[in-house]
Design a protein around this motif. Structure first.
Motif, PDB file in Angstrom:
ATOM      1  N   LYS A  23      32.771  41.005  29.721  1.00 33.53           N
ATOM      2  CA  LYS A  23      33.607  40.773  29.714  1.00 33.53           C
ATOM      3  C   LYS A  23      34.061  41.463  30.997  1.00 33.53           C
ATOM      4  N   SER A  24      34.479  42.135  30.597  1.00 35.36           N
ATOM      5  CA  SER A  24      34.006  43.884  31.812  1.00 35.36           C
ATOM      6  C   SER A  24      33.344  44.490  32.349  1.00 35.36           C
ATOM      7  N   THR A  25      32.061  44.256  31.922  1.00 32.64           N
ATOM      8  CA  THR A  25      31.029  44.460  32.789  1.00 32.64           C
ATOM      9  C   THR A  25      30.619  43.681  34.129  1.00 32.64           C
ATOM     10  N   PHE A  26      31.074  42.306  33.820  1.00 27.73           N
ATOM     11  CA  PHE A  26      30.807  41.254  34.839  1.00 27.73           C
ATOM     12  C   PHE A  26      32.225  41.051  35.836  1.00 27.73           C
ATOM     13  N   LEU A  27      33.352  42.129  35.109  1.00 26.95           N
ATOM     14  CA  LEU A  27      34.348  42.448  36.173  1.00 26.95           C
ATOM     15  C   LEU A  27      33.574  43.243  37.316  1.00 26.95           C
ATOM     16  N   ARG A  28      33.441  44.167  36.751  1.00 23.78           N
ATOM     17  CA  ARG A  28      32.724  45.651  37.489  1.00 23.78           C
ATOM     18  C   ARG A  28      31.772  44.837  39.121  1.00 23.78           C
ATOM     19  N   THR A  29      31.032  43.997  38.374  1.00 20.60           N
ATOM     20  CA  THR A  29      29.924  43.342  39.179  1.00 20.60           C
ATOM     21  C   THR A  29      30.993  42.909  40.126  1.00 20.60           C
ATOM     22  N   LEU A  30      32.017  42.461  40.341  1.00 23.98           N
ATOM     23  CA  LEU A  30      32.714  41.381  41.177  1.00 23.98           C
ATOM     24  C   LEU A  30      32.944  43.285  42.713  1.00 23.98           C
ATOM     25  N   ASN A  31      33.226  44.253  42.274  1.00 23.63           N
ATOM     26  CA  ASN A  31      33.367  45.408  43.774  1.00 23.63           C
ATOM     27  C   ASN A  31      31.958  45.997  42.976  1.00 23.63           C
ATOM     28  N   ARG A  32      31.641  45.972  42.452  1.00 23.23           N
ATOM     29  CA  ARG A  32      30.070  46.902  42.061  1.00 23.23           C
ATOM     30  C   ARG A  32      30.399  47.547  41.974  1.00 23.23           C
ATOM     31  N   VAL A  39      41.087  41.048  47.028  1.00 29.42           N
ATOM     32  CA  VAL A  39      41.284  40.730  45.053  1.00 29.42           C
ATOM     33  C   VAL A  39      41.762  41.735  44.904  1.00 29.42           C
ATOM     34  N   LEU A  40      42.186  41.906  43.529  1.00 30.68           N
ATOM     35  CA  LEU A  40      42.772  42.169  42.559  1.00 30.68           C
ATOM     36  C   LEU A  40      41.723  42.443  41.136  1.00 30.68           C
ATOM     37  N   LEU A  41      41.570  43.022  40.808  1.00 28.76           N
ATOM     38  CA  LEU A  41      40.835  43.725  39.230  1.00 28.76           C
ATOM     39  C   LEU A  41      41.251  44.084  38.441  1.00 28.76           C
ATOM     40  N   MET A  42      41.514  43.442  37.101  1.00 29.33           N
ATOM     41  CA  MET A  42      42.331  44.536  36.668  1.00 29.33           C
ATOM     42  C   MET A  42      41.740  44.392  35.399  1.00 29.33           C
ATOM     43  N   ASP A  43      41.334  45.392  34.446  1.00 25.78           N
ATOM     44  CA  ASP A  43      40.058  45.707  33.216  1.00 25.78           C
ATOM     45  C   ASP A  43      41.328  45.815  32.142  1.00 25.78           C
ATOM     46  N   GLU A  44      41.601  44.908  31.853  1.00 25.94           N
ATOM     47  CA  GLU A  44      42.286  45.410  30.661  1.00 25.94           C
ATOM     48  C   GLU A  44      44.068  46.170  31.183  1.00 25.94           C
ATOM     49  N   PRO A  45      44.393  46.199  31.335  1.00 18.52           N
ATOM     50  CA  PRO A  45      45.494  46.482  32.530  1.00 18.52           C
ATOM     51  C   PRO A  45      46.970  47.598  30.635  1.00 18.52           C
ATOM     52  N   CYS A  46      46.904  46.417  30.117  1.00 14.10           N
ATOM     53  CA  CYS A  46      48.192  46.665  29.394  1.00 14.10           C
ATOM     54  C   CYS A  46      47.654  46.933  28.275  1.00 14.10           C
ATOM     55  N   SER A  47      46.486  47.193  27.406  1.00 10.86           N
ATOM     56  CA  SER A  47      45.940  47.641  26.471  1.00 10.86           C
ATOM     57  C   SER A  47      46.299  48.789  26.060  1.00 10.86           C
ATOM     58  N   ALA A  48      47.035  50.098  27.024  1.00 11.63           N
ATOM     59  CA  ALA A  48      47.434  51.338  26.482  1.00 11.63           C
ATOM     60  C   ALA A  48      48.901  51.440  26.463  1.00 11.63           C
TER      61      ALA A  48
END
Lengths: 259, 391
Positions: A43-52, A170-179
């Protein structure tokens, strides 16, 4: 200033390794789309493809299409740098630039586009972005202090302010709260529900209550086993996903039976 | 059907949603075996870990165990022994003593060098003008008048060398860390390290016999076209002027500056580089936003290491520079400058008595300059420590 993204049959490769296979989904504007699934499901990998951003890793490449309002992000003439100026990103660990003040952190992206921003405009942008990130009242008296002097939750909101300062689509957030601790998490979640009035938001989260609380649509990714590619299992409106998912694996996952 | 799960969040979070504190996070949630950005930790994280270790060492282990033992008359040997074993305790003590002693030793050596310099320079420092006038190469100057041009020549050649070497080293280090393919970067790294292993006398030969003729047309052109600036006026062949010496010094200090800055740039947290990239920064903008600011203090220390070497370099300067004792900014004229170290090497074989003391006094001056350079470097680094990223 928010746009929709249509992903069609997207495969992600790291070298010869197929990491994510055959993802097709529509990401609606002015909404929060949550990506959930076990670790390593892509899912993170896919997210990162959205802004390359996946291209940072040598050998990573994509097949398929990701179309943002008619423009394929992977068309040959598209510059990844320009894609990232349209599609902002917030990371798992807060990462303000430690060598910059709070104000300079907010302006970091703006200065890339516009080197000669006037003092007044800069101050306006800083205030607008920090207000947008619900951070203004906490930092307005110490804008010249280093960004790393803030708490973790504040740093993460500073990163959000930095991302929205350039007014992305667009705003992508990769587990923004996990830390972050629960209070800071709540602050970020509240912020997300405000931000979705203006932006298309895609969030990766391991926290299913979070997905249920903040998102309008949820996509479940899964992986058959190590070495297998991750796949999009199903995607639906969040209430539907959490009450009556159509695939048994989804129900098993969100009810905590595996993963 | 299943409602929104409200309990046992932990069990549904595979691998823990919360990254453990201080853990190295990989760049993406990428599958195993993918070369993600996990290769670097921040300096701060490493520091923390080290502190943790040392405090664990220092804490005396067996207090809790002792307490338990005292409660029983003759307890049977516990299944799990928590006592510190004698052998490891001794090794620990020995290691502590040895590392402490080496630390003290280096201070003693430094103090001994400083003491020697002051002690042996003392006769020259206190000598009357008449006595100094008997030394032929002093030309009736006072000690200060003699040392002044030497200090100037030393600083001039070293700073010129630094000015040539730092931009080059920076470029090489950035190329190795951020642009070159991995193989090429490794090969280049080896070559750079090899440059550091060449003895300075070889550099001297190379500079005097090969580089000087090569520089000759360049200097001639400089003098012809930019001669109206006094700096470049009055070139006379052969190229045995301070700029030629500085060029060789630059080649000599490039390896050390490059090696140190390369290490510093490799340490740049992936998080910060990604932050810049995600804002739509190009490669160069990423370097300017994340890499250079992070590496700034390291770059300063690298430069100061290089400057230190350039200040003290003897052989190469001795073999290339045609000496002179002037406060002169004519970079292309021969016979204008001399460095302290080269001057000592040139004069020492023939010196005796008071003239040795004079040379040692110039050595003392060099020692003080080097100390000052280091202190300035530390001050520069400390001045913006708040923004260094170490907190």
């Amino acid at each position: 200033m928010s746009k929709r993204i249509d992903v069609e049959n997207l495969d992600v490769y790291y070298g010869d390794f197929l990491a994510v296979e055959g993802v097709s989904m529509a990401i609606e504007p002015r909404s929060v789309t949550a990506l959930i699934g076990p670790s390593g499901c892509g899912k993170s990998t896919f997210l990162r493809t959205l802004n390359r951003m996946h291209e940072v890793i040598p050998g990573a490449r994509v097949e398929g299409r990701a179309v943002m309002d008619g423009q394929d992000l992977y068309a040959p003439e598209v510059d990844p740098v320009q894609v990232r100026r349209q599609v902002g990103m917030v990371f798992q660990r807060p990462n303000p630039f430690p060598t910059m003040s709070i104000a300079d952190n907010v302006l970091a992206g703006v200065r890339l586009n516009n080197k000669r921003i006037s003092k007044g405009d800069a101050a306006d942008t800083v205030e607008r972005s920090l207000r947008g990130a619900n951070l203004w009242n906490e930092v307005k008296d110490r804008l010249d202090k280093p960004g790393s002097s803030l708490s973790g939750g504040q740093q993460q909101r500073l990163c959000i302010a930095r991302a929205i300062a350039v007014e992305p689509q667009v705003l992508l957030m990769d587990e923004p709260c996990s830390a972050l601790d629960p209070i800071s998490t709540l602050a970020i979640e509240d912020l997300m529900s405000e931000l979705k009035n203006d932006y298309t938001i895609v969030i990766v989260t391991h926290n299913m209550q979070q997905a249920a609380r903040v998102s309008d649509r949820t996509a479940f990714f899964n992986i058959a086993g190590t070495g297998q590619p991750g796949k999009l299992i199903e995607m639906a409106d969040t209430p539907t996903m959490f009450s009556s998912p159509s695939v048994p694996a989804t129900e098993d996952y969100i009810s905590g039976r595996f993963g | 059907m299943t409602p929104v799960p409200t309990s046992s969040q932990d069990s549904t979070v595979p691998g823990g949603g919360q990254a453990p504190h201080g853990a190295v996070t990989t760049a993406a949630g990428t599958p195993a075996g993918v070369p993600a950005g996990g290769r670097r930790t921040t300096a701060a994280t490493m520091d923390e870990d080290m502190h943790d270790d040392s405090s664990a060492w220092a804490a005396p282990g067996p207090t809790a165990v002792d307490h338990r033992v005292s409660g029983h008359a003759q307890p049977p040997a516990p299944a799990v022994s928590l006592r510190a074993s004698g052998a490891s305790r001794v090794a620990d003590t020995i290691f502590k003593g040895v590392s402490g002693a080496t630390g003290v030793l280096i201070l003693v050596v430094l103090a001994a060098v400083a003491g020697f310099l002051v002690l042996r320079a003392w006769p020259a420092l206190t000598a009357s003008p008449d006595e100094l006038a008997k030394i032929s190469w002093m030309n009736g100057q006072s000690l200060l008048e003699y040392v002044g041009p030497l200090v100037f020549g030393t600083l001039l050649s070293a700073i010129l060398a630094l000015g040539l070497a730092v931009p080059l080293s920076l470029g090489i280090a950035l190329f190795i860390t951020h642009y070159a393919p991995r193989r090429a970067a490794q090969a280049l790294g080896y070559v750079i390290d090899l440059l550091a292993a060449i003895p300075s006398v070889v550099y001297g030969l190379w500079g005097a016999l090969w580089l000087a003729p090569v520089l000759d047309p360049i200097f001639r052109w400089l003098s012809d076209t930019l001669g109206f600036i006094p700096l470049f006026a009055g070139y006379t062949a052969p190229a045995r002027n301070v700029l030629a010496a500085a060029t060789v010094l630059a080649v000599m200090i490039i390896p050390i500056i490059t090696a140190v800055s390369r290490e510093v740039f490799f340490q740049t947290p992936v998080l910060h580089e990604e932050a810049a990239l995600a804002l739509g920064a190009t490669r160069w903008e990423t370097i300017r936003m994340a890499v250079l600011p992070f590496g700034r203090s390291g770059l300063v220390s690298a430069s100061m290491l290089g400057l230190g070497r350039a200040l003290g370099e003897t052989m190469a300067v001795l073999m290339i520079l045609s000496p002179g004792y002037l406060f002169s900014f004519f970079l292309l004229k021969p016979g204008q400058h001399q460095s302290i170290a080269a001057n000592i090497a040139a004069k020492f074989p023939e010196a005796s008595g008071l003239s040795v003391s004079v040379l040692i006094a110039t050595g003392l001056a060099l020692f003080v300059i080097t100390l000052a350079v280091n202190m300035v470097a530390r001050w520069i680094i400390a001045r913006r420590a708040e923004f260094s990223g170490a907190n």
